[in-house]
Enzyme design. Sequence first.
Site, mmCIF file in Angstrom:
data_model
loop_
_atom_site.group_PDB
_atom_site.id
_atom_site.type_symbol
_atom_site.label_atom_id
_atom_site.label_comp_id
_atom_site.label_asym_id
_atom_site.label_seq_id
_atom_site.Cartn_x
_atom_site.Cartn_y
_atom_site.Cartn_z
ATOM 1 N N ILE A 12 0.845 -1.198 0.000
ATOM 2 C CA ILE A 12 0.000 0.000 0.000
ATOM 3 C C ILE A 12 0.879 1.246 0.000
ATOM 4 O O ILE A 12 2.090 1.163 0.153
ATOM 5 C CB ILE A 12 -0.966 0.029 1.206
ATOM 6 N N CYS A 13 0.231 2.390 -0.161
ATOM 7 C CA CYS A 13 0.925 3.676 -0.241
ATOM 8 C C CYS A 13 1.890 3.838 0.923
ATOM 9 O O CYS A 13 1.537 3.484 2.027
ATOM 10 C CB CYS A 13 -0.067 4.829 -0.211
ATOM 11 N N PRO A 14 3.046 4.404 0.714
ATOM 12 C CA PRO A 14 3.547 4.927 -0.567
ATOM 13 C C PRO A 14 4.405 3.924 -1.329
ATOM 14 O O PRO A 14 5.021 4.293 -2.313
ATOM 15 C CB PRO A 14 4.424 6.088 -0.118
ATOM 16 N N HIS A 40 -3.760 -1.809 -5.546
ATOM 17 C CA HIS A 40 -4.015 -0.694 -4.616
ATOM 18 C C HIS A 40 -4.453 0.522 -5.441
ATOM 19 O O HIS A 40 -3.638 1.158 -6.113
ATOM 20 C CB HIS A 40 -2.725 -0.410 -3.849
#
Lengths: 76, 423
Positions: A12-14, A40
């Site tokens: 997931i981010c980042p 994602h």
Amino acid sequence: MALKQLDVRGDICPYPMMKTVQALKKLTAQDEGLEVITDHAPALETIPTQAARLGYAAQIDETGSPEWRITLTRSV
Amino acid sequence: MTTNVNKSRSFLQTVANELGYSQGVTLGSRVRAGLAASAAALVILFIAGQFGNQMGLFWTFGLAFGFVLQRSRFCFASAFRDIFLLGHGRTMKGLLIGLVVATLGFALFMSKLVPNPALGILPPDANVLPLGWHMVVGGVLFGIGMVVAGGCVSGSIYRMGEGYVASWVSFGGIMMGLLLAAYSWNWWWDWQISRGPRIWLPTYLGHAGSVIVTLLGLLVVYLLVLWWESRSGMVIPDMPFRGSNEETFAARLGDGLKRIFVHGWPVAIGGAVLGGLNALLFIAAHPWGFTGEVSRWTVGIANVLGIGPGELKGLANLPGCAMDLGGGILHHMLFLVWGMVFGSFIASLFAGEFKIRAPRQKVRYVQAIGGGTVMGYGAGIAMGCTIGSFFSAIPSLALNGWVFALCLAVGAWMGTKIIQRIP
């Protein structure tokens, strides 16, 4: 001439964006571009914008539910 | 008879053709899944209503918050982190719009609650919290934790609904952190919280003055973000929505529905809607927040296990998301939190974004549990998370909201330095 592959599913981010930027920086003149596979959704915004910064154009294809392939190629 | 039936059938066919539904209406698997989950949410709403009006009301608000958070991918962690990591403030700008909307709504309502603020009365339920080192330490820890874990408390809650396993792990970390905060609560209470001043701007500036100062403060932050972005030389456009080329009613309705349910919302729209919902919830009951509720579960479980923190001082007089230990299992806030998970679940089904997905690197679980614990501890001593001590506190015209926000930024900067070292 071929596209390199990068699979960031599960991240997931980042991280999807950070890993893409690292991979783009490692591309050599032989590589046409990079294909990123992600699940994602926010990465669909972050990857194309960061890739544009490095001179790559993005094309997004939905390949699953939810899964996307972002094809990054050098923009002329 | 037969002619009438034929006539009405052909009339319906004409209408269908006119609107662009000549092929009939088919519902894709995503729509059916979304509708089924929505129906389940309605059933739960009906059941919740049996336990009292508050339960149904909070379930509905929870669904709405979860839906909007998922659709706009509203992430407080990225709002702060991306400023340091990427040099852009797209999410931060959306957050600022939300704060403007909520501030106007909160201020209007509080001016009715306390017509004469100069007397020193505080509006009940507004998130005006004691200031002190607990707010500073809590904010910095929260900022570090949310960036390392990849999402704050609200971010973890809505990603739980989207099927992110790591977010469930983060939530476990948050619960552990809140328990640790409960263990040290009395120490913080004696040292700082009990003597911390609760500063509500209208006491000194009046209602209008406080709104003007708050909006000016948000404007200054906005200008700072723009200046920061101009230095990094980057423009981030929102992803354009590409609709159908057809002009029929069916095509237009389809486009409208896709814009809401499939295409991600611009973060500014998400911020504005969340700010408006927050103001409505304040008018209905109290501002948005849930750390106190999660503390209640944590301490409740710890008590059952015989490792409870014992008597905690001063809780009765604190508003917002301070640890709240009273009430049974069926508390209205339970419905708010799980409503958010369920609202996000519904949104992700319609959008085709639901998937149970687990990170492949073990270090991500360490980040989730470690970041979650640090963040939970911060939320415990600061009496709220990015919602209760920030998104509901600045609109409460409370000084503590600004202090917490500044410390969040410092913590997020530190967290960004940490994640850049984790591959």
